[in-house]
Structures are given as structure tokens and as C-alpha cells.
Scaffold this motif. Structure first.
Motif, PDB file in Angstrom:
ATOM      1  N   ARG A 136     -21.204  -3.013  -2.298  1.00  0.00           N
ATOM      2  CA  ARG A 136     -20.279  -4.146  -2.314  1.00  0.00           C
ATOM      3  C   ARG A 136     -20.921  -5.366  -1.670  1.00  0.00           C
ATOM      4  NH1 ARG A 136     -16.112  -1.002   0.153  1.00  0.00           N
ATOM      5  NH2 ARG A 136     -15.975  -2.597   1.762  1.00  0.00           N
ATOM      6  N   ILE A 137     -21.599  -5.163  -0.554  1.00  0.00           N
ATOM      7  CA  ILE A 137     -22.231  -6.284   0.155  1.00  0.00           C
ATOM      8  C   ILE A 137     -23.290  -6.943  -0.722  1.00  0.00           C
ATOM      9  CG2 ILE A 137     -23.701  -6.883   2.114  1.00  0.00           C
ATOM     10  CD1 ILE A 137     -22.228  -4.701   3.709  1.00  0.00           C
ATOM     11  N   SER A 138     -24.085  -6.116  -1.399  1.00  0.00           N
ATOM     12  CA  SER A 138     -25.170  -6.659  -2.230  1.00  0.00           C
ATOM     13  C   SER A 138     -24.702  -7.122  -3.598  1.00  0.00           C
ATOM     14  CB  SER A 138     -26.257  -5.594  -2.408  1.00  0.00           C
ATOM     15  OG  SER A 138     -25.755  -4.487  -3.141  1.00  0.00           O
ATOM     16  N   GLY A 139     -23.478  -6.732  -3.976  1.00  0.00           N
ATOM     17  CA  GLY A 139     -22.966  -7.103  -5.293  1.00  0.00           C
ATOM     18  C   GLY A 139     -23.597  -6.320  -6.430  1.00  0.00           C
ATOM     19  N   ASP A 140     -24.139  -5.147  -6.130  1.00  0.00           N
ATOM     20  CA  ASP A 140     -24.828  -4.330  -7.124  1.00  0.00           C
ATOM     21  C   ASP A 140     -23.794  -3.546  -7.937  1.00  0.00           C
ATOM     22  OD1 ASP A 140     -26.269  -2.360  -8.522  1.00  0.00           O
ATOM     23  OD2 ASP A 140     -27.796  -2.245  -6.965  1.00  0.00           O
TER      24      ASP A 140
END
Length: 273
Positions: free
Chosen positions: A206-210
Motif C-alpha cells: 500500500r505504501i509503495s502503491g504496488d
């Protein structure tokens, strides 16, 4: 962890039950990226007196099938590296080239809708085993597919889908399903450990948007929450996977955070069983 070399001997957790003598000469390959499911099916096979190996993805399964004899394969459908559909399709191709008799390959799935049936038939699978998997359900499957050659059915045998359960079962019902509370405790501990690892990876995704990693971890968590039977959480995960793949992570951030909290509550309920 998924991807380890095949294991032949899972922990001894149950006493053996009566099984046909010819099962002692049979060998089963269990393929699943969830260590919990590998442990469960491997333990139940041991109880039934059936030799087996386990591996964590389709590529490893192909390597095992190419180097050792197996009488039956039980495989998850959706896995990283190579899923059960691709593994089955490739193995059927090799069988056609070499002229070897076909090994029965049974799908292990949390749901059995029309799409799943079509994909299983299309890749060459022979039948279905619907999660959650208990001792007697597995015994019925082996009775069908490990029978002496002249007794094998010439048709696809479908294990019926079970009614979806919205509440966690009791200690008594879990013991009846899996054979003993010792087995259940081992399974729940492995389930919780894997689920928390996947939740941690989901946070990073979620943090990396992957979107790819997010979808993969949602799929694994869907398998975890379906361990004791299908729940609303499993359906929620399936919807989120479609939404993330269609519109990305950022748009669905709040929904992903809500799902994370719901899984945490689910794990807490399991801990209190």
C-alpha cells in the motif's frame, strides 16, 4: 515458507486410521503456496497412511513430477511463480509428447463457480476438492482416485461446494472436521503466522502503491480466511483484487485499510477459539 524444497514427512499429529492396504504403495504430490494448507493436507495424508511430498508452486511441482513417480496430484489453482492451471497444462503437454499415462490432478479451491470449473476442465484437471478440507473429505477423494486401475471412474468427479459459513465453527466441530484438536492448533498457529506476514507485506504494498504485490497478498489472505470455510472476508478480498487491478492502490487505500482491520479481528477470534 512457500518455495522450499518438497517435504516428505510433516509432523506426526494424529493416529492412523484404517485405509486400504494398497494406499501404502501410493504417492501423492500436494502443491500449494500456503504452508498451512501443505501442512494440513500432508498431515491428513499421513493419518491415512499415504506417502506424499509437498511443494509451494507449479514450477517446483513440474520438477518433482519429472523426477519421481506420483499416483495423484492435489494442487491449489492460484499460486505465484506458476499457478495450478499452468502447471497442469504443461504436464498434460509433456504426457502427450512422451505417451505416458495421465496422472490424476485434482484442483484444491476455495470456491467452485462456473469460471473455475471451465478453467479446470480447460487445462486438464480431473476433479475438485473444495476447501475447507477435512479427513473424511480427503479419504473419499483418495477412495476414488487411488483405487486399483480397473476401478477408476472414467468421468470427472466434482466435489460439491459447501454452503458458505459466516460464523467461525466451534472447537468441537473443528475437531470433528480435522480429526483432533492437536491438528487444529497446529493449523491455526501456521495460519495466523502466514496471515500476519501477508498483512505486513500488504502494508508495504500500500505504501509503495504496488498494485501487483497488493493483489498477490490479497489473494493469499483470501486463502487464509477461507481456511475454516468461506467468509465475507474472502468475498471482500476478491472484490478488492478486482478494484486494485482496475484502478490502482491509491483509489482503494481506505478500503484496503478497512480490510486489514477486519483480518486482524478475524485472527483475534481464531486465537480465542
Amino acid at each position: 515458507m512457500p518455495g522450499n524444497e518438497p517435504r516428505r514427512h510433516p509432523p506426526k499429529v494424529l493416529h492412523s486410521v484404517d485405509s486400504p492396504a494398497y494406499w501404502q504403495q501410493a504417492r501423492v504430490l500436494v502443491v500449494d503456496d500456503h504452508a498451512t494448507y501443505r501442512l494440513l493436507v500432508g498431515s491428513l495424508l499421513q493419518v491415512l497412511g499415504v506417502s506424499h511430498e509437498t511443494c509451494g508452486d507449479g514450477r517446483m511441482a513440474l520438477q518433482a513430477l519429472a523426477s519421481r513417480h506420483f499416483d495423484l496430484v492435489i494442487s491449489d489453482c492460484r499460486m505465484p511463480v506458476m499457478d495450478g492451471y499452468a502447471m497442469t497444462r504443461e504436464w498434460r503437454r509433456r504426457e502427450r509428447i512422451t505417451g505416458k499415462p495421465g496422472i490424476p490432478i485434482i484442483a484444491m479451491t476455495g470456491r467452485l463457480g462456473l469460471e473455475e470449473v471451465q478453467r479446470c476442465l480447460g487445462c486438464g484437471m480431473d476433479g475438485w476438492l473444495v476447501k475447507p478440507i477435512g479427513l473424511w473429505q480427503l479419504r473419499e477423494l483418495l477412495t476414488e482416485w487411488l483405487a486399483p486401475a480397473p476401478m477408476h471412474a472414467a468421468q470427472v468427479r466434482v466435489q460439491p461446494a459447501r454452503r458458505r459459513r459466516e460464523q467461525l465453527p466451534s472447537r468441537a466441530s473443528l475437531t470433528a472436521t480435522f480429526g483432533s484438536w492437536a491438528v487444529v492448533e497446529t493449523m491455526l498457529a501456521s495460519l495466523a503466522r502466514e496471515a500476519r506476514e501477508d498483512l505486513a507485506m500488504l502494508v508495504q504494498a500500500r505504501i509503495s502503491g504496488d498494485a501487483v504485490l497488493t493483489s498477490q497478498r490479497l489473494h493469499r489472505l483470501a486463502g487464509s480466511v477461507a481456511f475454516l470455510g468461506a467468509t465475507r472476508l474472502e468475498q471482500h478480498a476478491a472484490v478488492l483484487i478486482d478494484r486494485v487491478q482496475a484502478s490502482g492502490v491509491e483509489v482503494n487505500r481506505q478500503a484496503l485499510e478497512l480490510f486489514h482491520r477486519e483480518v486482524e479481528r478475524y485472527l483475534l477470534r481464531l486465537h480465542k477459539l
